[in-house]
Scaffold this motif. Structure first.
Motif, short mmCIF file in Angstrom:
data_model
loop_
_atom_site.label_atom_id
_atom_site.label_comp_id
_atom_site.label_asym_id
_atom_site.label_seq_id
_atom_site.Cartn_x
_atom_site.Cartn_y
_atom_site.Cartn_z
N GLU A 170 -6.45 11.58 2.94
CA GLU A 170 -6.03 12.11 1.43
C GLU A 170 -7.44 12.87 0.86
N ASN A 225 -5.48 10.64 -10.95
CA ASN A 225 -4.31 10.93 -11.82
C ASN A 225 -4.25 12.05 -13.26
N ASP A 233 2.22 12.89 -7.16
CA ASP A 233 1.09 12.01 -6.40
C ASP A 233 1.84 10.46 -5.68
N PRO A 234 1.18 10.09 -4.70
CA PRO A 234 1.22 9.37 -3.48
C PRO A 234 1.97 8.12 -3.92
N GLN A 235 2.26 8.06 -5.09
CA GLN A 235 2.89 6.34 -5.13
C GLN A 235 4.43 6.32 -4.89
N TYR A 291 1.25 3.47 -1.10
CA TYR A 291 1.01 5.37 -0.88
C TYR A 291 1.31 5.66 0.30
N THR A 327 1.19 7.86 2.15
CA THR A 327 0.17 8.29 3.39
C THR A 327 -0.42 7.34 4.15
N SER A 386 -2.28 14.64 -9.09
CA SER A 386 -2.78 13.45 -8.80
C SER A 386 -3.85 14.36 -7.99
N SER A 441 -0.67 10.81 7.70
CA SER A 441 -1.20 10.78 6.78
C SER A 441 -1.13 12.24 5.91
#
Length: 339
Positions: free
Chosen positions: A43, A90, A114-116, A183, A185, A213, A271
């Motif tokens: 990331e 973020n 955002d990877p959330q 996440y 990823t 992000s 990822s």
């Protein structure tokens, strides 16, 4: 005599040419320090790519990347002037800087999404975010004060269904009627490895949690006094991200593994694939304006959502949290694959 004169003239001409090109080759490199917010991982790959393949050097920068971690607060070091740039999580951190009157500003957003995520068991057969409302939700303390407040205000989720998430997937794995934060990823990969099933994945960005992000953040003073330095760091980082996603990223990954011995080639590959699949880095506005893109409209939209959720105050000037001065220039667009 004529021959000697001609030789001297040629010698002078050669030295003149060398002098003319010397500044470009022997330019003074600007030393720059950049702190990430966690240990080295995919990331952060574009930044390590720009360092590993010499892109930062090409932009006249001698960059030192300072990894973050559970015991390192690189954002404090940025505020104290010990670092030049910081990778913030973020846009909420940028809004918080305005609220707290801290002179920091976001100058680029390397992730458009955002990877959330929230993960579910495949047996649940959830097809939309609302299907998760009856489940036990494993949410971290930070998540409770940020994205979960948005889930409450926008989708009607209840805190009564929440249990603490301790960054251990086991409670989720054993409870089929639970959902776990993560996440996109990393956590789906960890669950699949530990439990031998692919979890359902709900990327909150695809349901309206439209924060940027992995932003590049710096002190306002640096923006005002050294805008050329800021521009070069942003541009080189953008190039790094294109090359990391679409080019040869072996050297960057080797650097990541050296700094984080627990990292594996398998997770790095996973990822990167997920960043591409979900458009984490390169989607939306970046398709036209280049990686790092930001817009006033997007910032205003997210700010309004966070005000409704009670996460940020309505009376702050959120426009002070960022600047579009260094992005949306189409840098690196030619590096994206054409097909």
């Amino acid at each position: 005599m004529k021959r000697a004169f001609l030789l001297r003239a040629l010698t002078i001409a050669v030295f003149a040419l060398v002098a003319a090109f010397a500044p470009a080759k022997a330019q003074t490199m600007d030393k720059v320090s950049f702190g990430t917010n966690w240990v080295a991982e995919a990331e952060h790959g574009g930044f390590f790519q720009a360092l590993a393949d010499g892109t930062y050097n090409k932009y006249g920068l001698e960059v030192t990347i300072v990894p973050g971690g559970p015991n390192n607060n690189n954002r404090i070091l940025l505020i104290a002037g010990k670092l030049d740039f910081f990778m913030s999580a973020n846009s909420l951190q940028s809004f918080d800087a305005v609220t707290s009157n801290v002179p920091l500003v976001a100058v680029a957003a390397m992730f458009q999404k955002d990877p959330q995520v929230l993960l579910t068991h495949p047996d649940i057969k959830a097809t939309k975010l609302e299907d998760l409302k009856p489940l036990t939700l494993l949410v971290s303390k930070e998540g409770m004060t940020t994205y979960f407040q948005w889930l409450k205000s926008e989708y009607g989720f209840s805190e009564s269904k929440v249990k603490p998430y301790t960054f251990n997937p086991q409670p989720f794995i054993v409870d089929k009627k639970s959902a776990m934060q993560g996440y996109v990823t990393s956590e789906p990969f960890a669950v699949e490895k530990a439990a031998n099933f692919k979890p359902g994945v709900f990327l909150l960005a695809d349901y309206g949690f439209n924060t940027y992000s992995t932003l590049i953040e710096t002190r306002r003073e640096l923006v005002e006094k050294k805008p050329d330095l800021v521009q070069r760091f942003v541009d080189a980082s953008i190039i790094g991200w294109y090359n990391y996603l679409y080019g040869d990223n072996a050297a960057a990954n080797a650097m990541i593994k050296k700094l984080n011995p627990e990292m594996t080639d398998e997770l790095l590959s996973y990822s990167i694939d997920k960043m591409k699949e979900y458009g984490i880095v390169d989607s939306g506005d970046s398709l036209k304006n280049g990686i790092g893109a930001m817009t006033d409209e997007r910032m205003a939209s997210f700010f309004d959502k966070m005000v409704r959720a009670g996460v940020v105050r309505s009376d702050i000037d959120f426009r002070q949290a960022y600047t579009l001065r260094f992005v949306n220039k189409g840098v690196g667009l030619d590096l994206r694959p054409k097909n």
